[in-house]
Design a protein around this motif. Structure first.
Motif, PDB file in Angstrom:
ATOM      1  N   SER A   1      -2.789  18.017  -0.728  1.00 54.36           N
ATOM      2  CA  SER A   1      -3.382  16.762  -1.179  1.00 54.36           C
ATOM      3  C   SER A   1      -2.302  15.875  -1.783  1.00 54.36           C
ATOM      4  CB  SER A   1      -4.477  17.042  -2.221  1.00 54.36           C
ATOM      5  OG  SER A   1      -5.054  15.826  -2.657  1.00 54.36           O
ATOM      6  N   LEU A   2      -2.298  14.607  -1.359  1.00 51.33           N
ATOM      7  CA  LEU A   2      -1.333  13.626  -1.844  1.00 51.33           C
ATOM      8  C   LEU A   2      -2.053  12.427  -2.446  1.00 51.33           C
ATOM      9  CD1 LEU A   2       1.071  13.517   1.260  1.00 51.33           C
ATOM     10  CD2 LEU A   2       1.374  14.860  -0.819  1.00 51.33           C
ATOM     11  N   HIS A   3      -1.463  11.856  -3.484  1.00 52.43           N
ATOM     12  CA  HIS A   3      -1.958  10.633  -4.116  1.00 52.43           C
ATOM     13  C   HIS A   3      -0.852   9.596  -3.946  1.00 52.43           C
ATOM     14  CE1 HIS A   3      -4.743   8.805  -7.193  1.00 52.43           C
ATOM     15  NE2 HIS A   3      -3.738   7.952  -7.192  1.00 52.43           N
ATOM     16  N   VAL A   4      -1.106   8.572  -3.101  1.00 52.04           N
ATOM     17  CA  VAL A   4      -0.026   7.703  -2.641  1.00 52.04           C
ATOM     18  C   VAL A   4      -0.359   6.235  -2.860  1.00 52.04           C
ATOM     19  CG1 VAL A   4       1.450   7.102  -0.687  1.00 52.04           C
ATOM     20  CG2 VAL A   4       0.471   9.401  -0.837  1.00 52.04           C
ATOM     21  N   CYS A   5       0.626   5.486  -3.335  1.00 47.54           N
ATOM     22  CA  CYS A   5       0.519   4.026  -3.403  1.00 47.54           C
ATOM     23  C   CYS A   5       1.223   3.478  -2.163  1.00 47.54           C
ATOM     24  CB  CYS A   5       1.164   3.497  -4.686  1.00 47.54           C
ATOM     25  SG  CYS A   5       0.803   1.758  -5.001  1.00 47.54           S
ATOM     26  N   PHE A   6       0.463   3.183  -1.121  1.00 47.63           N
ATOM     27  CA  PHE A   6       1.041   2.823   0.172  1.00 47.63           C
ATOM     28  C   PHE A   6       1.749   1.479   0.159  1.00 47.63           C
ATOM     29  CE2 PHE A   6      -1.882   6.128   1.504  1.00 47.63           C
ATOM     30  CZ  PHE A   6      -1.165   6.768   2.506  1.00 47.63           C
ATOM     31  N   GLY A   7       1.516   0.664  -0.837  1.00 45.95           N
ATOM     32  CA  GLY A   7       2.175  -0.631  -0.891  1.00 45.95           C
ATOM     33  C   GLY A   7       3.519  -0.603  -1.575  1.00 45.95           C
ATOM     34  N   VAL A   8       3.954   0.551  -2.066  1.00 41.53           N
ATOM     35  CA  VAL A   8       5.229   0.663  -2.785  1.00 41.53           C
ATOM     36  C   VAL A   8       6.230   1.399  -1.896  1.00 41.53           C
ATOM     37  CG1 VAL A   8       6.391   1.580  -4.821  1.00 41.53           C
ATOM     38  CG2 VAL A   8       4.088   0.630  -5.020  1.00 41.53           C
ATOM     39  N   HIS A   9       7.293   0.711  -1.524  1.00 40.79           N
ATOM     40  CA  HIS A   9       8.259   1.215  -0.560  1.00 40.79           C
ATOM     41  C   HIS A   9       8.852   2.557  -0.977  1.00 40.79           C
ATOM     42  CE1 HIS A   9      11.793  -0.017   2.285  1.00 40.79           C
ATOM     43  NE2 HIS A   9      11.268   1.138   2.602  1.00 40.79           N
ATOM     44  N   LYS A  10       9.314   2.659  -2.193  1.00 40.04           N
ATOM     45  CA  LYS A  10       9.995   3.888  -2.628  1.00 40.04           C
ATOM     46  C   LYS A  10       9.042   5.072  -2.672  1.00 40.04           C
ATOM     47  CE  LYS A  10       9.546   3.061  -7.645  1.00 40.04           C
ATOM     48  NZ  LYS A  10       8.701   4.242  -7.908  1.00 40.04           N
ATOM     49  N   ASP A  11       7.772   4.816  -2.873  1.00 42.28           N
ATOM     50  CA  ASP A  11       6.797   5.911  -2.890  1.00 42.28           C
ATOM     51  C   ASP A  11       6.550   6.460  -1.491  1.00 42.28           C
ATOM     52  OD1 ASP A  11       6.681   5.410  -5.552  1.00 42.28           O
ATOM     53  OD2 ASP A  11       4.548   4.956  -5.641  1.00 42.28           O
ATOM     54  N   ILE A  12       6.308   5.569  -0.527  1.00 47.17           N
ATOM     55  CA  ILE A  12       5.959   6.074   0.796  1.00 47.17           C
ATOM     56  C   ILE A  12       7.184   6.588   1.542  1.00 47.17           C
ATOM     57  CG2 ILE A  12       3.929   4.605   0.960  1.00 47.17           C
ATOM     58  CD1 ILE A  12       5.482   2.997   3.072  1.00 47.17           C
ATOM     59  N   LYS A  13       8.384   6.206   1.127  1.00 46.01           N
ATOM     60  CA  LYS A  13       9.576   6.802   1.743  1.00 46.01           C
ATOM     61  C   LYS A  13       9.638   8.310   1.463  1.00 46.01           C
ATOM     62  CE  LYS A  13      13.663   4.954   1.697  1.00 46.01           C
ATOM     63  NZ  LYS A  13      13.986   4.823   3.131  1.00 46.01           N
ATOM     64  N   MET A  14       8.970   8.737   0.392  1.00 41.70           N
ATOM     65  CA  MET A  14       8.943  10.158   0.072  1.00 41.70           C
ATOM     66  C   MET A  14       7.945  10.930   0.930  1.00 41.70           C
ATOM     67  SD  MET A  14      11.184  11.078  -2.087  1.00 41.70           S
ATOM     68  CE  MET A  14      10.520  12.734  -2.119  1.00 41.70           C
TER      69      MET A  14
END
Length: 252
Positions: A77-90
Motif C-alpha cells: 500500500s502506497l500513499h502518494v501525492c501525484f502532483g509533486v514531482h519528487k514524490d512520484i519519482k520515488m
C-alpha cells in the motif's frame, strides 16, 4: 517517529506504518533487515518515508538488485501525492523493490499546488517497464481519486503496462470536497483509450461518503488475520455457482 528498523523478525507477516506516526514533516526512515515471512507492507509514503533494504537506501533511478528486493511481500500500500514531482519519482524505485506484489493499494493525497505537468510520457520515460506491474499485479485499488490530470496519467500508464490485472477498484473522493462531480470523475476514466490497454480487466467505481483524506486507520483491522488484505476497501467475492459474476463488499 524518526526511524523504524526491522532487525531480525523471523515471524513478522505484516508491517503497517500509520501516517499519524509522522506529524513533524521529517522523513521517517523505514529499514527492513531480516523479515523472511513479510507478506503485507504499507502505508509507504514517498514524501514522508525513506526506505532502506539491508544496507541500501532506495533512491530514484537506481536499478533494483536482488539484495534490494523484498520478494515475500504480496500486498503493498502506497500513499502518494501525484502532483509533486519528487514524490512520484520515488514510485518506480519503491515498486521495483517488491517484484512479487499481487495486490497494490494506492491512496492519492490531495495536492493544492502541483509542481509539474506529469503526463503519460513522464511515466513511460521515468518508470519504464516494472516487472511486478507487468506480470504480477492482479488487483489494484486507487482511493481518493479526484479526476486530476496527474492521477489520470498514472492510471493510463498502469493500465497500458499491466498484463495480469483482473480488477481495478477506483474509489472516488467525496464530491463534497472536490471541484468535479461524480459523473465527471467516472467519465475521465471511462473515456481513456481502452483499446491501448495491455489486457482486459474489470473496473469498479464507488463513491466515498467519508471525510476528506479518508477515516483514520485502525490497527484493530490490521491485526485481524481473518482478513487477508486489510488495505482493500472493496472485496471481490465470486457468487456461488457463477465463476464469472462477482459482488462487491465495501469496507468503511
Amino acid at each position: 517517529m524518526e526511524s523504524i528498523e526491522v532487525v531480525n523478525a523471523a515471524r513478522l507477516e505484516r508491517l503497517i506504518v500509520c501516517e499519524d506516526m509522522n506529524l513533524s514533516g521529517v522523513c521517517t526512515r523505514v529499514k527492513i533487515g531480516n523479515a523472511p515471512k513479510l507478506k503485507l507492507f504499507g502505508y509507504l509514503e514517498p514524501g514522508k518515508h525513506t526506505l532502506e533494504i539491508g544496507d541500501t537506501v532506495i533512491m530514484p533511478g537506481v536499478e533494483a538488485s536482488p539484495s534490494m528486493m523484498l520478494t515475500t511481500v504480496k500486498i503493498l500500500s502506497l500513499h502518494v501525492c501525484f502532483g509533486v514531482h519528487k514524490d512520484i519519482k520515488m514510485m518506480p524505485a519503491f515498486l521495483g523493490c517488491f517484484p512479487n506484489v499481487e495486490s497494490l493499494h494506492i491512496t492519492s493525497a490531495k495536492c493544492d499546488q502541483p509542481t509539474d505537468k506529469l503526463n503519460l510520457k513522464f511515466w513511460e520515460d521515468e518508470a519504464g517497464p516494472i516487472v511486478n506491474v507487468l506480470l504480477r499485479i492482479r488487483v489494484m485499488t486507487f482511493r481518493e481519486f479526484r479526476g486530476e490530470q496527474y492521477e489520470l496519467s498514472f492510471l493510463r500508464y498502469f493500465f497500458k503496462s499491466t498484463y495480469a490485472l483482473n480488477q481495478a477498484v477506483i474509489s472516488l473522493a467525496n464530491p463534497s470536497f472536490t471541484s468535479r462531480s461524480e459523473d465527471e470523475m467516472i467519465s475521465s476514466v471511462v473515456n481513456m483509450r481502452i483499446g491501448n490497454f495491455a489486457s482486459e480487466f474489470e473496473v469498479l467505481f464507488y463513491v466515498s461518503t467519508g471525510p476528506e483524506g479518508l477515516s483514520r486507520w485502525t490497527f484493530k483491522r490490521g491485526a485481524k488475520f481473518s482478513d487477508d488484505d486489510p488495505f482493500a476497501t472493496v472485496k471481490i467475492i465470486p457468487r456461488p455457482g457463477d465463476q464469472t459474476s462477482q459482488a462487491c463488499k465495501c469496507h468503511n
